[in-house]
Design an enzyme around this catalytic site. Structure first.
Site, PDB file in Angstrom:
ATOM      1  N   CYS A   1      24.305 -14.471 -12.649  1.00 19.47           N
ATOM      2  CA  CYS A   1      25.240 -15.583 -12.848  1.00 19.47           C
ATOM      3  C   CYS A   1      26.426 -15.152 -13.712  1.00 19.47           C
ATOM      4  O   CYS A   1      27.550 -15.567 -13.502  1.00 19.47           O
ATOM      5  CB  CYS A   1      24.528 -16.761 -13.475  1.00 19.47           C
TER       6      CYS A   1
ATOM      7  N   GLU B   1      32.698 -17.437  -6.344  1.00 21.04           N
ATOM      8  CA  GLU B   1      31.586 -16.604  -6.796  1.00 21.04           C
ATOM      9  C   GLU B   1      30.986 -15.919  -5.577  1.00 21.04           C
ATOM     10  O   GLU B   1      30.667 -16.582  -4.591  1.00 21.04           O
ATOM     11  CB  GLU B   1      30.521 -17.467  -7.469  1.00 21.04           C
TER      12      GLU B   1
HETATM   13  P1  NAD Z   1      20.840 -22.436  -4.879  1.00 22.80           P
HETATM   14  O1  NAD Z   1      21.611 -23.486  -5.553  1.00 22.80           O
HETATM   15  O2  NAD Z   1      21.009 -22.245  -3.425  1.00 22.80           O
HETATM   16  O3  NAD Z   1      19.266 -22.660  -5.078  1.00 22.80           O
HETATM   17  C1  NAD Z   1      18.679 -22.750  -6.348  1.00 22.80           C
HETATM   18  C2  NAD Z   1      17.442 -23.606  -6.273  1.00 22.80           C
HETATM   19  O4  NAD Z   1      17.812 -24.924  -5.900  1.00 22.80           O
HETATM   20  C3  NAD Z   1      16.408 -23.152  -5.273  1.00 22.80           C
HETATM   21  O5  NAD Z   1      15.129 -23.320  -5.824  1.00 22.80           O
HETATM   22  C4  NAD Z   1      16.631 -24.106  -4.105  1.00 22.80           C
HETATM   23  O6  NAD Z   1      15.472 -24.315  -3.318  1.00 22.80           O
HETATM   24  C5  NAD Z   1      16.998 -25.378  -4.829  1.00 22.80           C
HETATM   25  N1  NAD Z   1      17.782 -26.341  -4.049  1.00 22.80           N
HETATM   26  C6  NAD Z   1      18.576 -26.121  -2.983  1.00 22.80           C
HETATM   27  N2  NAD Z   1      19.134 -27.280  -2.557  1.00 22.80           N
HETATM   28  C7  NAD Z   1      18.686 -28.245  -3.388  1.00 22.80           C
HETATM   29  C8  NAD Z   1      18.919 -29.643  -3.495  1.00 22.80           C
HETATM   30  N3  NAD Z   1      19.727 -30.292  -2.640  1.00 22.80           N
HETATM   31  N4  NAD Z   1      18.314 -30.324  -4.480  1.00 22.80           N
HETATM   32  C9  NAD Z   1      17.519 -29.706  -5.367  1.00 22.80           C
HETATM   33  N5  NAD Z   1      17.250 -28.382  -5.317  1.00 22.80           N
HETATM   34  C10 NAD Z   1      17.828 -27.660  -4.336  1.00 22.80           C
HETATM   35  O7  NAD Z   1      21.144 -21.128  -5.697  1.00 22.80           O
HETATM   36  P2  NAD Z   1      20.688 -19.668  -5.346  1.00 22.80           P
HETATM   37  O8  NAD Z   1      21.489 -19.231  -4.173  1.00 22.80           O
HETATM   38  O9  NAD Z   1      19.207 -19.613  -5.272  1.00 22.80           O
HETATM   39  O10 NAD Z   1      21.121 -18.869  -6.662  1.00 22.80           O
HETATM   40  C11 NAD Z   1      22.360 -18.331  -6.822  1.00 22.80           C
HETATM   41  C12 NAD Z   1      23.201 -19.199  -7.729  1.00 22.80           C
HETATM   42  O11 NAD Z   1      22.543 -19.438  -8.959  1.00 22.80           O
HETATM   43  C13 NAD Z   1      24.515 -18.555  -8.092  1.00 22.80           C
HETATM   44  O12 NAD Z   1      25.539 -19.499  -7.994  1.00 22.80           O
HETATM   45  C14 NAD Z   1      24.316 -18.145  -9.536  1.00 22.80           C
HETATM   46  O13 NAD Z   1      25.481 -18.007 -10.273  1.00 22.80           O
HETATM   47  C15 NAD Z   1      23.442 -19.232 -10.038  1.00 22.80           C
HETATM   48  N6  NAD Z   1      22.718 -18.803 -11.258  1.00 22.80           N
HETATM   49  C16 NAD Z   1      23.068 -19.323 -12.476  1.00 22.80           C
HETATM   50  C17 NAD Z   1      22.431 -18.887 -13.639  1.00 22.80           C
HETATM   51  C18 NAD Z   1      22.795 -19.422 -15.001  1.00 22.80           C
HETATM   52  O14 NAD Z   1      21.993 -19.287 -15.922  1.00 22.80           O
HETATM   53  N7  NAD Z   1      23.957 -20.025 -15.185  1.00 22.80           N
HETATM   54  C19 NAD Z   1      21.462 -17.925 -13.557  1.00 22.80           C
HETATM   55  C20 NAD Z   1      21.134 -17.415 -12.303  1.00 22.80           C
HETATM   56  C21 NAD Z   1      21.757 -17.863 -11.160  1.00 22.80           C
END
Ligand code: NAD
Length: 493
Positions: free
Chosen positions: A299, A398
């Site tokens: 992230c 991103e």
């Molecule tokens: P994502 O948002 O696609 O998914 C994250 C989680 O959310 C998964 O468990 C997914 O199943 C769930 N999800 C998906 N749709 C949902 C909904 N409508 N309602 C509730 N939950 C739902 O993210 P990703 O692709 O797995 O991860 C990458 C992203 O995470 C990047 O944008 C990255 O920057 C961010 N990230 C942020 C941090 C931080 O600490 N700020 C750390 C790691 C990753």
């Protein structure tokens, strides 16, 4: 599946038979939904575990268990010392079973085992850090000079839920469940559908750590399960780590349902600023680490690099040589501890990052990388774009892969303006030997974390989180703890 070196023979986590179901009331039971296919990103081949996703019924069951444990179960009467002991025991078990947990997480995420083995002590240390808080929680009081004595208490919220991204699932599990449990809540974790074996492995230690049923549960499934949780009327808090788009949906669902508390750790487009008075070799180390560690799926990845003009040619030559060498060594087996740069998590992420690169190449010069990997597996060479236009997607969005955009600047003011030219505000890195300048910039750059002469720093004591579209609230440290309690004031006449 072969056990990694260091796996003790009495490991509670069996990599031959990994936990392959949801974890409710201290038992693994098969979810009633569809099978969630898992693929090893090093070759795209199916991992031989059959896990079914949770359904709405499973979600309701988990929430009922958690509510009962919170309100009437043995947990509701536990002292801080008891919670401290169980969290400490969980930390010890994570260490003891570390190689197996790391191996399972590496299988589905493609993250190098070498890196995950290094992450295990960080996971256990976060559990231990929050164990330390469990018997030290206190409130406030105000004198009865007006005839009323005031007591301010910090009370647990109730049923908390952690929904996490795939890129560091084990750490996110400890960042969310650690403070939730230390403060007396019950917790349901919902790891990413792309990578959940490690979180399930941690669940298999929960009973041995002494937690009563319903206190720590795990549901697996995709966004549908996440959405059931975020709109659930009997969940008191969602702590989410993932993309900004999903974070907005979760906040919206929380508002439309029961106004549950929400913490959001979201995406970033973090800047690294290199000034001409910096130690350039050290800056090179941190800058290249900032976009290649975890194959850029971080992230806080510093995906925008700003270099002062006077040193730009020399510094970028070094960046090119360093990242160019990494491109030559693609294809390392993430389950081999000699590998430090792995594939991205799956075919979808591979396509997404590749599309960004191909679109970027149409308009912008590539310093290094950019070529497509021709063998099996989702490997992507570190790719550097020189001076993209402000409207380009590679510059604004991103990417969450090993793609770096570079621009040069002349003055400090210009550097600040470039650094802040984004909707995000998660992290930044400043390289200079002038401490006054470092402090000036640290005040002007709008990010939740500012790293001076280092990068991607995160640790138990200090809060982490984002400004602007990078998030709401903070995790870790005392600030993270505060996100799991409600404040109650009692007036006594
Ligand atoms: P994502 O948002 O696609 O998914 C994250 C989680 O959310 C998964 O468990 C997914 O199943 C769930 N999800 C998906 N749709 C949902 C909904 N409508 N309602 C509730 N939950 C739902 O993210 P990703 O692709 O797995 O991860 C990458 C992203 O995470 C990047 O944008 C990255 O920057 C961010 N990230 C942020 C941090 C931080 O600490 N700020 C750390 C790691 C990753």
């Amino acid at each position: 599946m072969a056990a990694p070196n260091g796996t003790p023979s009495n490991s509670l986590v069996d990599i031959e038979k990994p936990p392959s179901s949801i974890f409710l009331n201290n038992e693994f039971v098969q979810g009633q939904g569809d099978v969630l296919p898992l693929f090893n990103p090093k070759d795209g081949k199916k991992i031989p575990v059959e896990v079914r996703a949770a359904t709405e019924e499973d979600v309701d069951k988990a929430v009922r268990n958690a509510r009962e444990a919170f309100e009437t179960g043995p947990w509701s009467k536990w002292t801080g010392e008891q919670r401290m002991k169980a969290l400490t025991k969980l930390a010890d078990l994570v260490d003891e079973n570390g190689p197996a947990i790391a191996y399972l997480e590496s299988l589905c995420s493609g993250r190098p085992l070498s890196m995950l083995l290094g992450e295990i002590p960080r996971v256990s240390s976060t559990f231990r850090y929050y164990a330390g808080w469990a018997d030290k929680l206190k409130g406030d009081s105000y004198p009865a000079e007006d005839g009323f004595y005031k007591i301010v208490r910090k009370e647990p919220l109730g049923v908390c839920c952690g929904i996490t991204a795939w890129n560091a699932s084990l750490m996110f599990c400890s960042w969310k469940s650690g403070p939730a449990l230390a403060t007396g809540n019950t917790v349901i974790m919902k790891p990413s559908e792309k990578s959940f074996l490690g979180t399930l492995a941690i669940a298999s230690l929960v009973q041995a750590a002494g937690f009563p049923p319903g206190v720590f549960q795990v549901l697996v499934g995709d966004g549908k399960v996440g959405s059931l949780l975020s709109s659930h009327m009997d969940i008191d808090k969602i702590s989410f780590t993932g993309s900004t788009a999903t974070g907005k949906r979760i906040q919206d669902a929380a508002t439309k349902s029961n106004l549950k508390r929400v913490t959001l750790e979201l995406g970033g487009k973090s800047p690294a600023l290199v000034f001409d008075d910096a130690d350039l070799d050290k800056a090179l180390f941190w800058v290249t680490l900032g976009i290649t560690v975890n194959t850029g799926q971080v992230c806080a990845a510093t995906s925008r690099l700003f270099v002062q003009k006077s040193i730009a040619d020399a510094f970028l030559e070094k960046v090119k040589a360093s990242l160019g060498a990494m491109s030559q060594a693609l294809g390392g087996d993430p389950q081999d501890t000699a590998t430090h740069y792995g594939p991205v998590v799956d075919a979808q992420q591979f396509q997404k990052v590749t599309d960004f690169i191909n679109e970027g190449k149409k308009r912008t010069k590539v310093l290094t990388g950019g070529q497509e990997y021709q063998k099996e597996g989702y490997y992507i060479a570190p790719t550097v774009f020189l001076d993209p236009e402000p409207d380009e997607k590679i510059w604004r969005e991103e990417i969450f892969g090993p793609v770096l955009c570079v621009k040069t600047f002349e003055t400090e003011e210009e550097a600040i303006q470039l650094a802040n030219d984004t909707q995000y505000g998660l992290s930044s890195a400043i390289f200079t030997s002038d401490i006054a300048r470092a402090l000036r910039l640290a005040s002007s750059v709008r990010t939740g974390t500012v790293n001076v002469n280092c990068n991607l720093m995160v640790g138990n004591q200090a809060p982490m989180g984002g400004f602007r579209s990078s998030g709401v609230g903070r995790e870790l440290g005392e600030y993270g703890l505060a996100q799991y309690t409600e404040t109650k004031t009692i007036w006594i006449r």
